[in-house]
Design a protein around this motif. Structure first.
Motif, PDB file in Angstrom:
ATOM      1  N   ARG A  33      17.789  35.188  25.322  1.00  0.00           N
ATOM      2  CA  ARG A  33      18.950  36.067  25.455  1.00  0.00           C
ATOM      3  C   ARG A  33      18.481  37.504  25.705  1.00  0.00           C
ATOM      4  NH1 ARG A  33      21.663  34.208  21.615  1.00  0.00           N
ATOM      5  NH2 ARG A  33      20.655  35.360  19.949  1.00  0.00           N
ATOM      6  N   ALA A  34      17.477  37.958  24.956  1.00  0.00           N
ATOM      7  CA  ALA A  34      16.992  39.336  25.092  1.00  0.00           C
ATOM      8  C   ALA A  34      16.316  39.580  26.438  1.00  0.00           C
ATOM      9  CB  ALA A  34      16.029  39.653  23.951  1.00  0.00           C
ATOM     10  N   ALA A  35      15.497  38.668  26.894  1.00  0.00           N
ATOM     11  CA  ALA A  35      14.723  38.881  28.123  1.00  0.00           C
ATOM     12  C   ALA A  35      15.502  38.572  29.393  1.00  0.00           C
ATOM     13  CB  ALA A  35      13.449  38.042  28.088  1.00  0.00           C
ATOM     14  N   LEU A  36      16.367  37.561  29.340  1.00  0.00           N
ATOM     15  CA  LEU A  36      17.025  37.080  30.556  1.00  0.00           C
ATOM     16  C   LEU A  36      18.546  37.080  30.491  1.00  0.00           C
ATOM     17  CD1 LEU A  36      14.787  33.922  31.187  1.00  0.00           C
ATOM     18  CD2 LEU A  36      14.710  36.082  32.446  1.00  0.00           C
ATOM     19  N   ALA A  37      19.112  37.484  29.376  1.00  0.00           N
ATOM     20  CA  ALA A  37      20.554  37.335  29.148  1.00  0.00           C
ATOM     21  C   ALA A  37      20.962  35.881  29.369  1.00  0.00           C
ATOM     22  CB  ALA A  37      21.371  38.268  30.044  1.00  0.00           C
TER      23      ALA A  37
END
Length: 147
Positions: free
Chosen positions: A26-30
């Motif tokens: 979620r943080a790196a790629l949504a």
């Protein structure tokens, strides 16, 4: 170029692994990682009652394929772990964890493995309840499963 920003990824698990795996995606790629309940015990059990049929990567690949089939999502993650002797220094206990990403649409497979000696892998022969309790504390029970 293959873009994975904002995609949905299936994770085949019955053991709550999404709590550790979903946040970095979620943080790196949504990206949204969705836990998909798939029966993976037939691919080997942590406690060893059912032996793993193949290598760690082969089993992770099967888990990812089960998640794709169960969810209809063409991208999946699967993890496979192992405790035992360190592969380079067999007198040391180690933990290995493999994470595999499979994208059936793009024909992409990526995997990453970590090996560490920071583990609660241990065993003991106990003769009484007090010894059993000391062993369980040393193994990190109940926050860690004990087969």
């Amino acid at each position: 170029m293959i873009k994975y920003h904002g995609v949905t990824i299936a994770l085949g698990t019955l053991h709550g692994k999404e709590s550790a795996i979903a946040p970095p995606f979620r943080a790196a790629l949504a990206a949204t990682v969705i836990a998909v309940a798939v029966e993976t015990d037939s691919l080997g059990t942590f406690s060893g009652e059912i032996e793993r049929p193949g290598s760690m990567i082969e089993v992770a690949r099967r888990k990812a394929r089960l998640a794709i089939a169960a969810s209809g999502i063409p991208r999946a993650l699967a993890s496979e772990g192992s405790f035992g002797p360190h592969p380079a220094s067999p007198f040391l206990a180690s933990s290995q964890e493999l994470l595999l990403f499979l994208d059936d649409e793009a024909g992409v497979e990526l995997s990453e493995m970590i090996t560490t000696t920071s583990t609660n892998f241990t065993h003991a022969t106990v003769e009484d309840l007090a010894e059993a309790e000391r062993f369980l504390r040393r193994a990190g029970f109940p926050s860690r499963a004990v087969p």
